[in-house]
Motif scaffolding. Structure first.
Motif, PDB file in Angstrom:
ATOM      1  N   ILE A 144       0.851  -1.186   0.000  1.00  0.00           N
ATOM      2  CA  ILE A 144       0.000   0.000   0.000  1.00  0.00           C
ATOM      3  C   ILE A 144       0.885   1.234   0.000  1.00  0.00           C
ATOM      4  O   ILE A 144       1.840   1.318   0.780  1.00  0.00           O
ATOM      5  N   GLU A 145       0.571   2.166  -0.883  1.00  0.00           N
ATOM      6  CA  GLU A 145       1.255   3.452  -0.901  1.00  0.00           C
ATOM      7  C   GLU A 145       0.372   4.456  -0.179  1.00  0.00           C
ATOM      8  O   GLU A 145      -0.821   4.564  -0.470  1.00  0.00           O
ATOM      9  N   LEU A 146       0.977   5.169   0.765  1.00  0.00           N
ATOM     10  CA  LEU A 146       0.269   6.163   1.563  1.00  0.00           C
ATOM     11  C   LEU A 146       0.988   7.497   1.398  1.00  0.00           C
ATOM     12  O   LEU A 146       2.137   7.633   1.809  1.00  0.00           O
ATOM     13  N   TYR A 147       0.321   8.443   0.748  1.00  0.00           N
ATOM     14  CA  TYR A 147       0.874   9.782   0.542  1.00  0.00           C
ATOM     15  C   TYR A 147       0.178  10.725   1.518  1.00  0.00           C
ATOM     16  O   TYR A 147      -1.048  10.646   1.688  1.00  0.00           O
ATOM     17  N   THR A 148       0.950  11.599   2.166  1.00  0.00           N
ATOM     18  CA  THR A 148       0.380  12.438   3.205  1.00  0.00           C
ATOM     19  C   THR A 148       0.933  13.861   3.140  1.00  0.00           C
ATOM     20  O   THR A 148       2.055  14.087   2.695  1.00  0.00           O
ATOM     21  N   LEU A 175      -4.420   7.064  -0.438  1.00  0.00           N
ATOM     22  CA  LEU A 175      -4.113   5.641  -0.279  1.00  0.00           C
ATOM     23  C   LEU A 175      -4.217   5.000  -1.644  1.00  0.00           C
ATOM     24  O   LEU A 175      -5.221   5.194  -2.348  1.00  0.00           O
ATOM     25  N   ARG A 176      -3.194   4.217  -2.012  1.00  0.00           N
ATOM     26  CA  ARG A 176      -3.212   3.561  -3.314  1.00  0.00           C
ATOM     27  C   ARG A 176      -2.654   2.154  -3.182  1.00  0.00           C
ATOM     28  O   ARG A 176      -1.605   1.942  -2.577  1.00  0.00           O
ATOM     29  N   SER A 177      -3.380   1.209  -3.763  1.00  0.00           N
ATOM     30  CA  SER A 177      -2.929  -0.180  -3.817  1.00  0.00           C
ATOM     31  C   SER A 177      -3.534  -0.813  -5.057  1.00  0.00           C
ATOM     32  O   SER A 177      -4.758  -0.983  -5.138  1.00  0.00           O
ATOM     33  N   GLY A 178      -2.676  -1.128  -6.019  1.00  0.00           N
ATOM     34  CA  GLY A 178      -3.190  -1.676  -7.282  1.00  0.00           C
ATOM     35  C   GLY A 178      -4.201  -0.726  -7.881  1.00  0.00           C
ATOM     36  O   GLY A 178      -3.944   0.471  -8.004  1.00  0.00           O
TER      37      GLY A 178
END
Length: 152
Positions: A2-6, A23-26
């Motif tokens: 999971i990519e979490l950008y903040t 939040l990004r996942s696939g």
């Protein structure tokens, strides 16, 4: 993974503030944001990470957090927060958020990546937009009880 950008924002520091999260996942993509009537930039940077991690449905996730906050990244990566806990946060701010962070952080495998703010990184720029928009929308502000009660 999971990519979490903040990102967090505060006008006046302290002043109105907000956070933005991606939040990004696939194929999955989700944006989160919230504004507060009086807070600080560091609180919003940290709350963005907390909110993103709390949005995960299952424990034990591999998460990469992308943040432009040296405050948050260094506190975790350099182990400062663990020293603060041992010393009861003596002389340190944001104990309420750091304790909340540690609860959720320990449920996942989290790695931090620093990105330079306002340097054209698309997700960081979007998180900044979300944070600033949330900080300006006074009709949707929440009260940052951890900040306002500590400031009394």
């Amino acid at each position: 993974m999971i990519e979490l950008y903040t990102d967090g924002a505060s006008s006046g520091n302290p002043g109105p503030g907000g956070y933005g999260v991606i939040l990004r996942s696939g194929p999955h993509y989700k944006e989160l944001s919230q504004g507060f009537r009086k807070t600080t930039n560091n609180r919003m940077e940290l709350l963005a990470v907390i909110t993103g991690l709390e949005a995960l449905r299952k424990p034990g996730q591999d998460v990469v957090v992308y943040s432009d906050s040296k405050y948050v990244i260094d506190a975790v990566e350099k182990g400062w927060v663990h020293g603060w806990v041992r010393k009861g946060f003596a002389g340190k701010k944001n104990k309420d958020l750091w304790m909340r962070f540690l609860k959720i952080y320990n449920l996942h495998r989290v790695r931090f990546v620093w990105v330079k703010g306002h340097a054209g990184h698309p997700e960081n720029e979007r998180c900044d937009q979300l944070a600033v928009q949330a900080s300006l929308n006074s009709s949707q502000w929440l009260i940052d009880g951890g900040f306002e009660s500590a400031a009394v």
